[in-house]
Design a protein around this motif. Structure first.
Motif, mmCIF file in Angstrom:
data_model
loop_
_atom_site.group_PDB
_atom_site.id
_atom_site.type_symbol
_atom_site.label_atom_id
_atom_site.label_comp_id
_atom_site.label_asym_id
_atom_site.label_seq_id
_atom_site.Cartn_x
_atom_site.Cartn_y
_atom_site.Cartn_z
ATOM 1 N N GLN A 1 0.835 -1.203 0.000
ATOM 2 C CA GLN A 1 0.000 0.000 0.000
ATOM 3 C C GLN A 1 0.867 1.250 0.000
ATOM 4 O O GLN A 1 0.592 2.216 -0.729
ATOM 5 C CB GLN A 1 -0.919 -0.003 1.223
ATOM 6 N N ASP A 2 1.938 1.234 0.803
ATOM 7 C CA ASP A 2 2.824 2.398 0.828
ATOM 8 C C ASP A 2 3.486 2.605 -0.524
ATOM 9 O O ASP A 2 3.664 3.737 -0.983
ATOM 10 C CB ASP A 2 3.890 2.212 1.918
ATOM 11 N N THR A 3 3.877 1.471 -1.168
ATOM 12 C CA THR A 3 4.483 1.589 -2.501
ATOM 13 C C THR A 3 3.494 2.176 -3.496
ATOM 14 O O THR A 3 3.840 3.057 -4.299
ATOM 15 C CB THR A 3 4.968 0.213 -2.972
ATOM 16 N N GLU A 4 2.265 1.693 -3.429
ATOM 17 C CA GLU A 4 1.241 2.223 -4.340
ATOM 18 C C GLU A 4 0.979 3.696 -4.060
ATOM 19 O O GLU A 4 0.792 4.499 -4.979
ATOM 20 C CB GLU A 4 -0.060 1.418 -4.180
ATOM 21 N N ILE A 5 0.993 4.050 -2.799
ATOM 22 C CA ILE A 5 0.781 5.463 -2.461
ATOM 23 C C ILE A 5 1.900 6.321 -3.033
ATOM 24 O O ILE A 5 1.677 7.400 -3.594
ATOM 25 C CB ILE A 5 0.682 5.617 -0.930
ATOM 26 N N SER A 6 3.137 5.817 -2.908
ATOM 27 C CA SER A 6 4.267 6.565 -3.444
ATOM 28 C C SER A 6 4.168 6.691 -4.958
ATOM 29 O O SER A 6 4.396 7.761 -5.530
ATOM 30 C CB SER A 6 5.574 5.879 -3.041
ATOM 31 N N LEU A 7 3.822 5.589 -5.663
ATOM 32 C CA LEU A 7 3.665 5.639 -7.114
ATOM 33 C C LEU A 7 2.478 6.521 -7.509
ATOM 34 O O LEU A 7 2.522 7.221 -8.528
ATOM 35 C CB LEU A 7 3.470 4.221 -7.652
ATOM 36 N N THR A 8 1.437 6.481 -6.702
ATOM 37 C CA THR A 8 0.279 7.346 -6.988
ATOM 38 C C THR A 8 0.689 8.809 -6.946
ATOM 39 O O THR A 8 0.205 9.632 -7.758
ATOM 40 C CB THR A 8 -0.842 7.067 -5.973
ATOM 41 N N ARG A 9 1.563 9.137 -5.995
ATOM 42 C CA ARG A 9 2.047 10.525 -5.948
ATOM 43 C C ARG A 9 2.799 10.872 -7.238
ATOM 44 O O ARG A 9 2.664 11.984 -7.762
ATOM 45 C CB ARG A 9 2.961 10.708 -4.740
ATOM 46 N N TRP B 1 2.257 9.496 -10.196
ATOM 47 C CA TRP B 1 1.242 9.596 -11.242
ATOM 48 C C TRP B 1 0.461 10.909 -11.126
ATOM 49 O O TRP B 1 0.114 11.517 -12.139
ATOM 50 C CB TRP B 1 0.275 8.409 -11.142
ATOM 51 N N GLN B 2 0.209 11.337 -9.893
ATOM 52 C CA GLN B 2 -0.506 12.601 -9.718
ATOM 53 C C GLN B 2 0.336 13.781 -10.217
ATOM 54 O O GLN B 2 -0.178 14.705 -10.869
ATOM 55 C CB GLN B 2 -0.875 12.789 -8.245
ATOM 56 N N LEU C 1 -11.124 14.625 -11.864
ATOM 57 C CA LEU C 1 -12.026 13.524 -11.557
ATOM 58 C C LEU C 1 -11.307 12.202 -11.357
ATOM 59 O O LEU C 1 -11.764 11.360 -10.569
ATOM 60 C CB LEU C 1 -13.062 13.380 -12.694
ATOM 61 N N PHE C 2 -10.248 11.982 -12.049
ATOM 62 C CA PHE C 2 -9.534 10.694 -11.980
ATOM 63 C C PHE C 2 -8.040 10.921 -11.685
ATOM 64 O O PHE C 2 -7.160 10.276 -12.264
ATOM 65 C CB PHE C 2 -9.698 9.931 -13.311
ATOM 66 N N TRP C 3 -7.745 11.802 -10.776
ATOM 67 C CA TRP C 3 -6.369 12.225 -10.499
ATOM 68 C C TRP C 3 -5.547 11.057 -9.951
ATOM 69 O O TRP C 3 -5.880 10.450 -8.944
ATOM 70 C CB TRP C 3 -6.384 13.373 -9.504
ATOM 71 N N GLY C 4 -4.454 10.718 -10.648
ATOM 72 C CA GLY C 4 -3.532 9.685 -10.193
ATOM 73 C C GLY C 4 -4.041 8.280 -10.347
ATOM 74 O O GLY C 4 -3.470 7.355 -9.755
ATOM 75 N N THR C 5 -5.076 8.066 -11.191
ATOM 76 C CA THR C 5 -5.623 6.722 -11.382
ATOM 77 C C THR C 5 -5.216 6.178 -12.753
ATOM 78 O O THR C 5 -4.611 6.869 -13.575
ATOM 79 C CB THR C 5 -7.154 6.748 -11.257
ATOM 80 N N VAL D 1 -7.291 5.468 -15.113
ATOM 81 C CA VAL D 1 -8.087 6.184 -16.113
ATOM 82 C C VAL D 1 -7.371 7.449 -16.567
ATOM 83 O O VAL D 1 -7.308 7.759 -17.771
ATOM 84 C CB VAL D 1 -9.482 6.512 -15.547
ATOM 85 N N SER D 2 -6.792 8.180 -15.597
ATOM 86 C CA SER D 2 -6.100 9.422 -15.973
ATOM 87 C C SER D 2 -4.863 9.127 -16.808
ATOM 88 O O SER D 2 -4.559 9.837 -17.779
ATOM 89 C CB SER D 2 -5.725 10.214 -14.722
ATOM 90 N N ARG D 3 -4.104 8.038 -16.456
ATOM 91 C CA ARG D 3 -2.909 7.713 -17.219
ATOM 92 C C ARG D 3 -3.267 7.347 -18.664
ATOM 93 O O ARG D 3 -2.654 7.834 -19.619
ATOM 94 C CB ARG D 3 -2.145 6.552 -16.554
ATOM 95 N N ALA D 4 -4.252 6.466 -18.819
ATOM 96 C CA ALA D 4 -4.666 6.080 -20.169
ATOM 97 C C ALA D 4 -5.314 7.246 -20.913
ATOM 98 O O ALA D 4 -5.073 7.454 -22.122
ATOM 99 C CB ALA D 4 -5.634 4.892 -20.080
ATOM 100 N N GLY D 5 -6.115 8.031 -20.193
ATOM 101 C CA GLY D 5 -6.803 9.157 -20.843
ATOM 102 C C GLY D 5 -5.837 10.216 -21.326
ATOM 103 O O GLY D 5 -5.975 10.736 -22.452
ATOM 104 N N PHE D 6 -4.832 10.570 -20.510
ATOM 105 C CA PHE D 6 -3.862 11.576 -20.952
ATOM 106 C C PHE D 6 -3.026 11.063 -22.124
ATOM 107 O O PHE D 6 -2.609 11.829 -22.990
ATOM 108 C CB PHE D 6 -2.955 11.985 -19.800
ATOM 109 N N ALA D 7 -2.760 9.730 -22.190
ATOM 110 C CA ALA D 7 -2.042 9.163 -23.337
ATOM 111 C C ALA D 7 -2.859 9.363 -24.630
ATOM 112 O O ALA D 7 -2.324 9.771 -25.669
ATOM 113 C CB ALA D 7 -1.757 7.688 -23.092
#
Length: 483
Positions: free
Chosen positions: A13-21, A23-24, A71-75, A77-83
């Motif tokens: 969870q901590d790793t995902e939180i760090s990666l989410t940051r 991605w955000q 709406l989808f910050w750091g998820t 959906v946002s990664r694929a959508g911005f691509a």
């Protein structure tokens, strides 16, 4: 076991939180790029006379980017959508540029910008969107539908040619993204470890589980923490043991200091007693010298008495000899008196025979006889007196001899006493010398004890200092949580 699972889950969870940051932050960057691209496409649209298309399409894409950001910050959906949005901006630029090859470069540039996510998903979605764009827009351009332009000279060979470059770039970007993702995960795990280390303000927690670290760098860092933990744990145990030893040394030195003080007082008492013994020994030696002198004087007096007794014995011997001579003389007198008496008796007999003529002679003979008898009686008295004197002389001689023998014994005793007194005097002198040496030795021991007292005091100070240093080291180590 459950605790280990919970730790692993928390680590993930901590790793995902760090990666989410990450991605955000990349979402913020993608939104900024989209806004910049909208300005660029409007500028190009104004230059080529397609401002309305650029304004409308760019505005729609920018609005979609804002929606993804908020709406989808750091998820996912946002990664694929911005691509999709970035490649859509590239397609818009290619449309506004009339399909010129220079505008196709935007595809490669924007695909590279997706590396900000450090994830393969945006790259795959972006490459798929570019491929779809080229295939679809090439079909529409060849059929002259909707005024779509993708190549200057359309054809499937151009599609495959561009696809080849996109595939090559995508593979390279995926390889880079994979390593960047690994670096991000390693940085995330290291950040977790750093957060775990600094989780308590003012303390550093070194207890870390290798199972929570997946990347080699994080495992190395965790292993380093484990090594530091083991080292500091040993140091802590050594400090605890050293503190215990320091306290033990301090207690023993305190006891030693007390015993040393007691020994110092005891030595002071012994030194005082030895001084008194030295004075007594000196006085005894003086008395022994005086007794030796008196014994020598008594021996001289006894020797003089012995000589006097010997002289008296000699005189008694002489008196005895004189008595014997007087006895001889008396015997001679007795013989003379006896002869005189016989002669007087014979004269009386002859006078009586003579008759009247011999009367006078008879009277004389009678007188002579009477004198002879008186002489004999006197000689007997003298003999008795001489015998009594001889007996007295012999008794005196025996007493003088006994006195001489007694005087010899007294002389022997006095000589033995003189020798004993002399030996006692020598022993007193040796004792006085020994006591003096003992006094010097005790003084030396007292000096050593005083040095020991000062040394023990210094040792106590050093032990206190060592204990303070150990406490300071313990306080310094207490910053690290090793348990």
């Amino acid at each position: 076991m459950l605790a280990d699972v919970l730790i692993v889950r928390k680590s993930n969870q901590d790793t995902e939180i760090s990666l989410t940051r990450i991605w955000q932050q990349a979402d913020r960057l993608m939104l900024a790029i989209c806004c910049t691209l909208w300005l660029i496409v409007m500028l190009i649209g104004w230059l080529v006379g397609e401002f309305e298309l650029a304004l409308l399409c760019g505005g729609v894409l920018t609005l979609l980017a804002c929606a993804l950001r908020y709406l989808f910050w750091g998820t996912t959906v946002s990664r694929a959508g911005f691509a999709v949005l970035l490649i859509s901006f590239a397609g818009l630029l290619i449309q506004l540029g009339g399909g010129q090859t220079e505008y196709h470069f935007s595809v490669f540039v924007l695909l590279s910008a997706l590396l900000a996510y450090r994830d393969y998903l945006p790259l795959m979605v972006g490459a798929a969107t570019a491929a779809l764009h080229h295939v679809l827009f090439n079909y529409l351009q060849q059929n002259d539908l909707y005024g779509i332009v993708v190549f200057v000279h359309s054809g499937w060979h151009m599609v495959f040619f561009h696809a080849l470059f996109v595939v090559v770039q995508t593979v390279m970007l995926l390889w880079i993204a994979f390593h960047m993702s690994a670096d991000a995960r390693a940085a995330s795990e290291v950040a977790q470890l750093a957060g775990w280390i600094n989780r308590e303000p003012g303390h550093l927690t070194l207890v870390a589980d290798d199972a929570t670290s997946k990347t080699p760098f994080a495992r190395t860092f965790s292993s380093t923490l484990g090594t530091m933990h083991g080292t500091l744990n040993q140091v802590n145990q050594s400090v605890i043991a050293l503190l215990s030893e320091a306290e033990s040394i301090l207690q023993r030195n305190s006891a030693l200091s007390q015993r040393t003080d007691e020994q110092a007082h005891a030595l002071a008492d012994i030194a005082s007693a030895m001084a008194q013994m030295n004075c007594a020994a000196t006085l005894t030696s003086d008395k022994a010298h005086a007794a030796s002198e008196l014994a020598s004087s008594a021996s001289s007096v006894t020797a003089q008495g012995r000589r006097n007794i010997d002289a008296a014995k000699q005189w008694m011997d002489r008196v005895s000899d004189d008595s014997r001579r007087v006895g001889s003389v008396l015997e001679l007198i007795d013989d003379i008196a006896f002869q005189t008496n016989i002669l007087a008796l014979n004269a009386s007999v002859e006078a009586s025979r003579a008759g009247v003529n011999g009367r006078g002679f008879s009277v004389v003979a009678t007188e002579v006889r009477t004198l002879a008898q008186h002489c004999e009686r006197a000689s007997g008295d003298i003999r008795q007196l001489i015998n009594a004197a001889a007996e007295s002389t012999q008794s005196g001689q025996r007493q003088v001899e006994e006195a001489g023998q007694t005087m010899h014994k007294v002389m022997d005793r006095i000589d033995a006493l003189t020798q004993l007194v002399s030996e006692l005097s020598q022993m007193s002198e040796q004792q006085s010398s020994s006591i003096s040496q003992m006094k010097d030795s005790i003084a030396s021991i007292d000096h050593s004890v005083q040095d020991n007292v000062r040394h023990v005091a210094e040792t106590l100070q050093r032990a206190h200092h060592q204990q303070s240093l150990v406490n300071a080291l313990k306080d310094a180590i207490s910053v690290f949580r090793i348990a």
